[in-house]
Design an enzyme around this catalytic site. Structure first.
Site, PDB file in Angstrom:
ATOM      1  N   SER A   1      10.152  -3.619 -31.093  1.00 42.33           N
ATOM      2  CA  SER A   1      11.097  -2.199 -32.602  1.00 42.33           C
ATOM      3  C   SER A   1       9.070  -1.692 -32.032  1.00 42.33           C
ATOM      4  O   SER A   1       8.672  -2.023 -31.815  1.00 42.33           O
ATOM      5  CB  SER A   1      11.636  -2.785 -33.177  1.00 42.33           C
ATOM      6  OG  SER A   1      11.538  -2.039 -34.096  1.00 42.33           O
ATOM      7  N   THR A   2      10.068   0.000 -32.969  1.00 40.34           N
ATOM      8  CA  THR A   2       8.571   0.884 -32.845  1.00 40.34           C
ATOM      9  C   THR A   2       7.468  -0.225 -33.419  1.00 40.34           C
ATOM     10  O   THR A   2       6.566  -0.446 -33.735  1.00 40.34           O
ATOM     11  CB  THR A   2       8.761   1.342 -34.079  1.00 40.34           C
ATOM     12  OG1 THR A   2       9.536   2.819 -32.493  1.00 40.34           O
ATOM     13  CG2 THR A   2       7.980   2.392 -34.387  1.00 40.34           C
ATOM     14  N   ASN A   3       8.466  -1.440 -34.523  1.00 45.65           N
ATOM     15  CA  ASN A   3       7.461  -1.692 -36.080  1.00 45.65           C
ATOM     16  C   ASN A   3       6.544  -3.176 -35.642  1.00 45.65           C
ATOM     17  O   ASN A   3       6.602  -3.351 -36.235  1.00 45.65           O
ATOM     18  CB  ASN A   3       8.737  -1.757 -37.470  1.00 45.65           C
ATOM     19  CG  ASN A   3       9.380  -0.580 -37.243  1.00 45.65           C
ATOM     20  OD1 ASN A   3       9.455   0.222 -37.155  1.00 45.65           O
ATOM     21  ND2 ASN A   3      10.109  -0.867 -37.788  1.00 45.65           N
TER      22      ASN A   3
ATOM     23  N   SER B   1     -33.498  29.086 -36.532  1.00 45.30           N
ATOM     24  CA  SER B   1     -33.057  30.040 -36.302  1.00 45.30           C
ATOM     25  C   SER B   1     -32.988  31.025 -36.169  1.00 45.30           C
ATOM     26  O   SER B   1     -33.900  31.436 -35.092  1.00 45.30           O
ATOM     27  CB  SER B   1     -34.449  30.835 -38.124  1.00 45.30           C
ATOM     28  OG  SER B   1     -33.791  31.400 -38.395  1.00 45.30           O
TER      29      SER B   1
END
Length: 474
Positions: free
Chosen positions: A142-144, A320
């Site tokens: 699962s993606t999870n 500068s």
């Protein structure tokens, strides 16, 4: 169908996909839906390599369990190895910040690996009857569990690189500390003269602080090596083989070279983002201390005439567009700015981790994005400081010597021998007259010249050698 495209189908309907793309319909929709950061997950090669490692470990476990046909498993494994070696990273095109808890990232990986595996078996891209992104590449996953595991591995890999950069920076400061070991200067508390120290001691402090942070990173990495791979949707392991989690984790450890271990409780591990919060806190610690160090470098180099002027930073560019000859502390300044970003990212991680609900935190993509950016930028900042600034720092030795001997801070060293009240009076007189402490103490008969010479030896003032046990005072 437009020329140069193929049609793929998902639950939303048909969609044209570039014919030469290794990604598919899910990735195309994600690209359309999530145009957030202006970048892609390919910006983080550690994440792509980690995704490939997870998919390869899954394929090897499913092969061993008889769930994948041998030829399909071989093709998927080879495709994963190619991606892990750096190929096809340009095909990982979804935005790192996305809805869906990382589903778009997982699908991008499934589709790229499936289409490359199809090619290996002699099939055209998109011929998913032979090898399917979900039924085969994502089998038992699962993606999870895939996404957080890949994120953790990616973070560990990036942590290792940051650790190397911190070690190099600590070494650069330690080398300078040795060079400046005999340079006496005034230490300061609350920006006021305190007591003498050496510039070497000051630079040693920076090396020690950085090395301490490197050790904390190592501890944070250990927490990330616990994986919920095999827990599938919420940690219960639904649709997964009972032996899959152990096998997949074992293979993943071998592929990644990291001691990945299964979580003690997969349901807890699927929803808990504590390790990410811990890492984020350590990165914030690194950032804060690096920024403080750079504040010191800017302050000590201020001037060169109207400031402290204790050290000189190497001039790396004109300072500068209107003031000729001005050189600015641009390297410490850029490190400061990276630190500000990392501190802000920590708040993002904190809020995203807190916002998780029930069995899953949907906001892990922004956690991953924040942490991976912090790691990458901190690493670049450390490398820049270690190569473009610290080695070229020089000390204004004569100026430092003069400030020590003109400072009323010297009177602190006399207090144990003449008492606090006499020392205070001496300090006031020095401030009022602008004369040195040593001359005034001799003139007042408080100590002999020989006694003062002993007390005010650099090694005695800076704690680098013990004072004689007894000093006779007058």
């Amino acid at each position: 169908m437009a020329q140069g495209t193929r049609v793929e189908h998902d639950l939303v309907g048909d969609k044209e996909v570039p014919a030469d793309a290794y990604y598919g319909v899910h990735t195309v929709r994600a690209v359309e839906n999530f145009a957030i950061t202006g970048s892609t997950i390919a910006r983080f090669p550690e994440l792509i390599t980690a995704l490939a490692a997870v998919k390869q470990a899954a394929a090897q476990a499913n092969r061993d369990l008889g769930l994948l046909p041998p030829d399909v498993a071989r093709a998927i494994i080879r495709a994963c190895e190619e991606v892990g070696a750096g190929q096809l990273h340009d095909q990982f095109v979804v935005d790192p910040v996305q809805g869906g808890a990382g589903t778009s990232t997982n699908m991008n990986a499934n589709e790229v690996i499936a289409n490359r595996a199809l090619e290996i078996l002699g099939h055209p891209r998109g011929c998913y009857d032979a090898i399917h992104p979900l039924d085969h590449v994502n089998l038992g996953q699962s993606t999870n569990d895939v996404y957080p595991t890949a994120v953790r591995l990616a973070l560990v890999a990036s942590l290792r690189r940051l650790g190397d950069s911190l070690r190099a920076l600590a070494t650069a400061f330690a080398t300078k500390a040795t060079e400046f070991g005999d340079v006496l200067k005034m230490g300061r508390t609350q920006l006021q003269d305190a007591v003498p120290m050496t510039l070497g001691q000051e630079f040693t402090t920076y090396a020690v602080m950085i090395e301490e942070d490197r050790q904390r990173l190592t501890e944070a990495a250990a927490l990330l090596l616990e994986s919920n791979l095999g827990g599938t949707a919420i940690g219960t392991g639904i649709n997964g083989h009972p032996r899959y989690a152990g096998l997949a984790c074992s293979y993943l450890a071998g592929i990644s070279g990291e001691p990945v271990r299964p979580a003690g409780d997969f349901i807890e591990a699927t929803q808990d983002c504590g390790a990410f919060v811990q890492l984020s806190g350590v990165l914030k610690r690194v950032a804060v201390k690096l920024s403080k160090t750079c504040n010191d470098l800017r302050l000590m180099s201020s001037g060169p005439i109207a400031g402290l002027g204790e050290i000189n930073l190497p001039p790396v560019q004109a300072g500068s567009s209107i003031m000729p000859g001005k050189v600015n502390p641009v390297i410490p300044e850029v490190v400061n700015q990276v630190a500000f970003e990392v501190i802000g990212n920590d708040l993002t991680v904190t809020m995203a981790a807190e916002a998780g609900q029930l069995q899953l935190n949907a906001f892990e993509p922004v956690i991953a994005y924040s942490l991976l950016r912090s790691l990458a930028h901190l690493r670049a900042a450390c490398d820049t400081l270690a190569t473009r600034c610290v080695p070229g720092i020089t000390a204004n030795r004569e100026h430092l010597h003069d400030t020590v001997h003109r400072s009323i801070g010297l009177v602190t060293a006399l207090a144990p021998h003449i008492g606090y009240a006499a020392s205070t009076a001496l300090a006031r007189r020095a401030l009022a007259t602008g004369r040195g402490i040593k001359d005034l103490a001799t003139e007042a008969g408080l100590l002999t010249t020989e006694q003062l010479d002993t007390i005010l030896r650099p090694e005695n003032l800076t704690g680098q050698a013990p004072l004689p046990t007894v000093l006779t005072t007058t």
